[in-house]
Write a protein that holds these residues in place. Structure first.
Motif, PDB file in Angstrom:
ATOM      1  N   UNK A  96      12.732  -1.568   1.404  1.00  0.00           N
ATOM      2  CA  UNK A  96      11.333  -1.176   1.266  1.00  0.00           C
ATOM      3  C   UNK A  96      10.457  -2.416   1.120  1.00  0.00           C
ATOM      4  N   UNK A  97       9.200  -2.277   1.539  1.00  0.00           N
ATOM      5  CA  UNK A  97       8.171  -3.297   1.372  1.00  0.00           C
ATOM      6  C   UNK A  97       6.962  -2.655   0.707  1.00  0.00           C
ATOM      7  N   UNK A  98       6.197  -3.435  -0.055  1.00  0.00           N
ATOM      8  CA  UNK A  98       5.017  -2.881  -0.705  1.00  0.00           C
ATOM      9  C   UNK A  98       3.943  -3.948  -0.872  1.00  0.00           C
ATOM     10  N   UNK A  99       2.697  -3.475  -0.985  1.00  0.00           N
ATOM     11  CA  UNK A  99       1.551  -4.322  -1.300  1.00  0.00           C
ATOM     12  C   UNK A  99       0.577  -3.476  -2.098  1.00  0.00           C
ATOM     13  N   UNK A 100       0.237  -3.917  -3.313  1.00  0.00           N
ATOM     14  CA  UNK A 100      -0.694  -3.186  -4.165  1.00  0.00           C
ATOM     15  C   UNK A 100      -1.694  -4.161  -4.782  1.00  0.00           C
ATOM     16  N   UNK A 101      -2.825  -3.629  -5.224  1.00  0.00           N
ATOM     17  CA  UNK A 101      -3.774  -4.472  -5.931  1.00  0.00           C
ATOM     18  C   UNK A 101      -5.217  -4.172  -5.572  1.00  0.00           C
ATOM     19  N   UNK A 102      -6.093  -5.101  -5.948  1.00  0.00           N
ATOM     20  CA  UNK A 102      -7.529  -4.943  -5.770  1.00  0.00           C
ATOM     21  C   UNK A 102      -8.106  -6.247  -5.238  1.00  0.00           C
ATOM     22  N   UNK A 103      -9.027  -6.128  -4.270  1.00  0.00           N
ATOM     23  CA  UNK A 103      -9.753  -7.269  -3.727  1.00  0.00           C
ATOM     24  C   UNK A 103     -11.239  -6.930  -3.785  1.00  0.00           C
ATOM     25  N   UNK A 104     -12.042  -7.775  -4.437  1.00  0.00           N
ATOM     26  CA  UNK A 104     -13.461  -7.480  -4.549  1.00  0.00           C
ATOM     27  C   UNK A 104     -14.261  -8.706  -4.927  1.00  0.00           C
ATOM     28  N   UNK A 116     -18.241 -14.354  -8.648  1.00  0.00           N
ATOM     29  CA  UNK A 116     -16.937 -14.861  -8.228  1.00  0.00           C
ATOM     30  C   UNK A 116     -16.149 -13.729  -7.569  1.00  0.00           C
ATOM     31  N   UNK A 117     -15.256 -14.097  -6.638  1.00  0.00           N
ATOM     32  CA  UNK A 117     -14.303 -13.125  -6.105  1.00  0.00           C
ATOM     33  C   UNK A 117     -13.382 -12.641  -7.213  1.00  0.00           C
ATOM     34  N   UNK A 118     -12.909 -11.423  -7.098  1.00  0.00           N
ATOM     35  CA  UNK A 118     -11.960 -10.845  -8.062  1.00  0.00           C
ATOM     36  C   UNK A 118     -10.774 -10.298  -7.263  1.00  0.00           C
ATOM     37  N   UNK A 119      -9.671 -11.015  -7.320  1.00  0.00           N
ATOM     38  CA  UNK A 119      -8.484 -10.678  -6.524  1.00  0.00           C
ATOM     39  C   UNK A 119      -7.291 -10.516  -7.451  1.00  0.00           C
ATOM     40  N   UNK A 120      -6.571  -9.423  -7.270  1.00  0.00           N
ATOM     41  CA  UNK A 120      -5.326  -9.203  -8.011  1.00  0.00           C
ATOM     42  C   UNK A 120      -4.371  -8.435  -7.096  1.00  0.00           C
ATOM     43  N   UNK A 121      -3.372  -9.143  -6.546  1.00  0.00           N
ATOM     44  CA  UNK A 121      -2.471  -8.559  -5.565  1.00  0.00           C
ATOM     45  C   UNK A 121      -1.016  -8.791  -5.955  1.00  0.00           C
ATOM     46  N   UNK A 122      -0.191  -7.847  -5.567  1.00  0.00           N
ATOM     47  CA  UNK A 122       1.247  -7.986  -5.752  1.00  0.00           C
ATOM     48  C   UNK A 122       1.948  -7.413  -4.529  1.00  0.00           C
ATOM     49  N   UNK A 123       2.811  -8.214  -3.927  1.00  0.00           N
ATOM     50  CA  UNK A 123       3.541  -7.771  -2.752  1.00  0.00           C
ATOM     51  C   UNK A 123       4.990  -8.197  -2.814  1.00  0.00           C
ATOM     52  N   UNK A 124       5.852  -7.443  -2.159  1.00  0.00           N
ATOM     53  CA  UNK A 124       7.267  -7.779  -2.169  1.00  0.00           C
ATOM     54  C   UNK A 124       8.092  -6.692  -1.521  1.00  0.00           C
ATOM     55  N   UNK A 125       9.366  -6.659  -1.873  1.00  0.00           N
ATOM     56  CA  UNK A 125      10.266  -5.671  -1.300  1.00  0.00           C
ATOM     57  C   UNK A 125      11.616  -5.700  -1.958  1.00  0.00           C
ATOM     58  N   UNK A 139       3.018 -12.247  -7.216  1.00  0.00           N
ATOM     59  CA  UNK A 139       1.728 -11.808  -7.759  1.00  0.00           C
ATOM     60  C   UNK A 139       0.725 -12.949  -7.624  1.00  0.00           C
ATOM     61  N   UNK A 140      -0.482 -12.576  -7.234  1.00  0.00           N
ATOM     62  CA  UNK A 140      -1.549 -13.566  -7.062  1.00  0.00           C
ATOM     63  C   UNK A 140      -2.831 -13.003  -7.640  1.00  0.00           C
ATOM     64  N   UNK A 141      -3.543 -13.810  -8.420  1.00  0.00           N
ATOM     65  CA  UNK A 141      -4.833 -13.369  -8.961  1.00  0.00           C
ATOM     66  C   UNK A 141      -5.808 -14.532  -8.984  1.00  0.00           C
ATOM     67  N   UNK A 142      -7.077 -14.185  -8.836  1.00  0.00           N
ATOM     68  CA  UNK A 142      -8.148 -15.187  -8.850  1.00  0.00           C
ATOM     69  C   UNK A 142      -9.422 -14.478  -9.289  1.00  0.00           C
TER      70      UNK A 142
END
Length: 413
Positions: A96-104, A116-125, A139-142
Motif C-alpha cells: 500500500x501507498x498513502x499520502x495525508x496532510x494539509x497544504x495551505x 506564511x505557508x502552512x504545510x503538514x504532509x506525511x507519505x509512505x507505504x 513527514x514534512x512540515x513548514x
C-alpha cells in the motif's frame, strides 16, 4: 531553519551498559520466528478537500496582559487560512501507498509579517514479505511558529519559519494471537529561520525495538526499548564538539478493550544525559495513559502522562512534561455534533548555558479549554465552529499570557 519537533514519549531504559552493548540482544529478541500478524487490508481512499479556516485571536503575539505590542505588530488579529486537506490511500495487492496532510497559507489582516505557508504532509507505504511487513514514511512540515516561546521585544518576537522533515523505517513480524516483534529507525531534522531560534536547530536519530504478546484475555502486552541521540547544530562546546542530549528508555505497554472502554497504559524508566556542563540529567519514571469510552451517541476521552521532550525552544536542552486532558463529543442529531475539552500541561525546562539570552523560565503551566460544534450544512458542505481559551503562567511574568480564539472552518467534500 529547523522546525519544532519533540522527543517522542519515552518509557525508561535501565542503567548499566550502553544501548549499543545491548543491541545484539535486543535484535535477537525482536526477531523471534513467528507467523505473520493478521493485518486488515487498507481501503482505497482518495479525497482532496478544499477548506477555509477563519480565526480571530485576541493575543496572537502571546504577550502578557500589561505588555505593549512591539512596533509594527498588533496584539489581536484575524487570520484567513485557505487550505487543501489530502487523504490518499492506494492498496496494491498486499502492499500500500498513502499520502495525508494539509497544504495551505495563512493571511493576516494586520500582522502581514506573520503570513506564511502552512504545510503538514506525511507519505509512505508498506511491503509485506512472508511473515513480516516493512513500513516506511516521511513527514514534512513548514509553518510560521507560534509566538509563545519567542523572546519578547526586539529579540526574535515575530517572523520565524519552522521547517522539519522526519523519515522513518521499520520492520514488524508476528502472529495474530501470538508473539509479535519490531525494529524501527527514525530521524528528525529541525530548522528555524529566526537567528535566535536557530540556537534550537537540531537533528536526532532514534532506534526502537519491541516484542509483544497478543491474547484475548489480556489484550496486547508489549515490552519495548529505545535510544535517541539529538545534536544541536548551532551550539558548540568546543571546535568540532556540539551540544547534544541522549535518552535511553525501556518499558511496558498494554492495549486492551473492556466493553465500551478501550485504551492503553504504558510506563517505565527514562534516563536523559546532556554533554553540556551545568545541565542536569534525568532518571525517573515516565508513563502514558489514554482511555476512550464509546456510547451510541457520545464519546468521552481522558489522558495523562509524563514524557521527556526535546524541542527547539530558545536555549532549552530538554523538558520534563506532565500533562492531563479530557474531551467529550456528543452527536445531537445526524447533522450536528457538539464537542468540548480541557487540558493542563506542566513543563520543567532544562536550560543550556549556551543560550544567546538568559530566560530564567525554568517552570511553566499551560491550561486550555475549548468548546465547539460541527454542522453538515449541505450535501457537500460542513461547518466547524469553536472557541478556545489558553493561559500560561511561568517563573517569569514575561512568559505569562492569556489568549481567546474564535474559529470557523468551512469544508467542501
Amino acid at each position: 531553519m529547523r522546525n519544532a519537533m519533540r522527543f517522542r514519549d519515552f518509557i525508561g531504559l535501565a542503567r548499566g551498559r550502553s544501548f549499543w552493548g545491548r543491541l545484539p540482544v535486543v535484535a535477537a529478541v525482536a526477531f523471534v520466528p513467528s507467523a505473520a500478524v493478521a493485518q486488515q487490508a487498507p481501503t482505497r481512499q482518495f479525497s482532496i478537500e478544499p477548506q477555509l479556516r477563519l480565526e480571530f485571536d485576541d493575543n496572537v503575539l502571546r504577550l502578557p496582559d500589561v505588555a505593549a505590542s512591539p512596533n509594527g505588530f498588533r496584539r489581536s488579529d484575524t487570520r484567513a487560512s485557505p487550505q487543501l486537506a489530502i487523504n490518499i490511500v492506494r492498496p496494491i495487492g498486499r502492499q500500500s501507498l498513502f499520502l495525508t496532510g494539509v497544504v495551505g497559507y495563512d493571511f493576516y489582516r494586520y500582522n502581514k509579517q506573520l503570513e506564511r505557508e502552512r504545510i503538514s504532509l506525511r507519505g509512505g507505504g508498506s511491503v509485506s514479505a512472508g511473515t513480516c511487513t516493512l513500513n516506511g514514511d516521511v513527514r514534512y512540515s513548514r509553518r510560521q511558529s507560534d509566538l509563545e516561546d519567542i523572546v519578547i521585544g526586539g529579540f526574535g518576537r515575530g517572523r520565524n519559519r519552522e521547517t522539519s522533515w522526519a523519515p522513518d523505517v521499520g520492520v514488524s513480524c508476528g502472529a495474530a494471537g501470538g508473539l509479535s516483534s519490531s525494529l524501527n529507525y527514525g530521524h528528525d531534522d529541525v530548522q528555524n529561520s529566526d537567528p535566535f531560534r536557530s540556537y534550537g536547530d537540531y537533528h536526532a536519530d532514534t532506534y526502537n525495538a519491541q516484542i509483544g504478546l497478543n491474547r484475548p484475555a489480556i489484550g496486547n502486552l508489549s515490552l519495548y526499548t529505545n535510544y535517541r541521540h539529538g545534536i544541536y547544530d548551532n551550539r558548540f562546546l568546543s571546535p568540532g564538539l556540539n551540544e547534544s542530549v541522549k535518552s535511553y528508555a525501556a518499558g511496558v505497554k498494554l492495549d486492551r478493550e473492556f466493553g465500551r472502554i478501550k485504551g492503553h497504559v504504558s510506563g517505565g524508566v527514562t534516563r536523559v544525559q546532556s554533554n553540556t556542563p551545568g545541565v542536569r540529567g534525568f532518571r525517573g519514571g515516565t508513563y502514558d495513559v489514554a482511555l476512550t469510552y464509546v456510547a451510541p451517541r457520545a464519546t468521552a476521552e481522558v489522558g495523562f502522562g509524563r514524557s521527556i521532550q526535546q524541542s527547539n525552544l530558545l536555549g532549552v536542552d530538554y523538558s520534563i512534561v506532565d500533562s492531563f486532558n479530557v474531551g467529550l463529543t456528543y452527536r445531537l442529531n445526524p447533522r450536528i455534533t457538539l464537542n468540548s475539552g480541557a487540558g493542563v500541561t506542566r513543563r520543567r525546562l532544562s536550560q543550556s548555558p549556551l543560550a544567546p539570552l538568559p530566560t530564567g523560565n525554568f517552570n511553566d503551566r499551560s491550561r486550555t479549554i475549548n468548546v465547539g460544534a460541527s454542522f453538515d450544512a449541505a450535501r457537500h458542505v460542513s461547518l466547524d465552529a469553536g472557541a478556545i481559551w489558553r493561559q500560561r503562567r511561568g517563573d517569569l511574568p514575561s512568559f505569562a499570557y492569556n489568549a481567546r480564539i474564535l474559529a470557523l472552518t468551512i469544508r467542501i467534500h
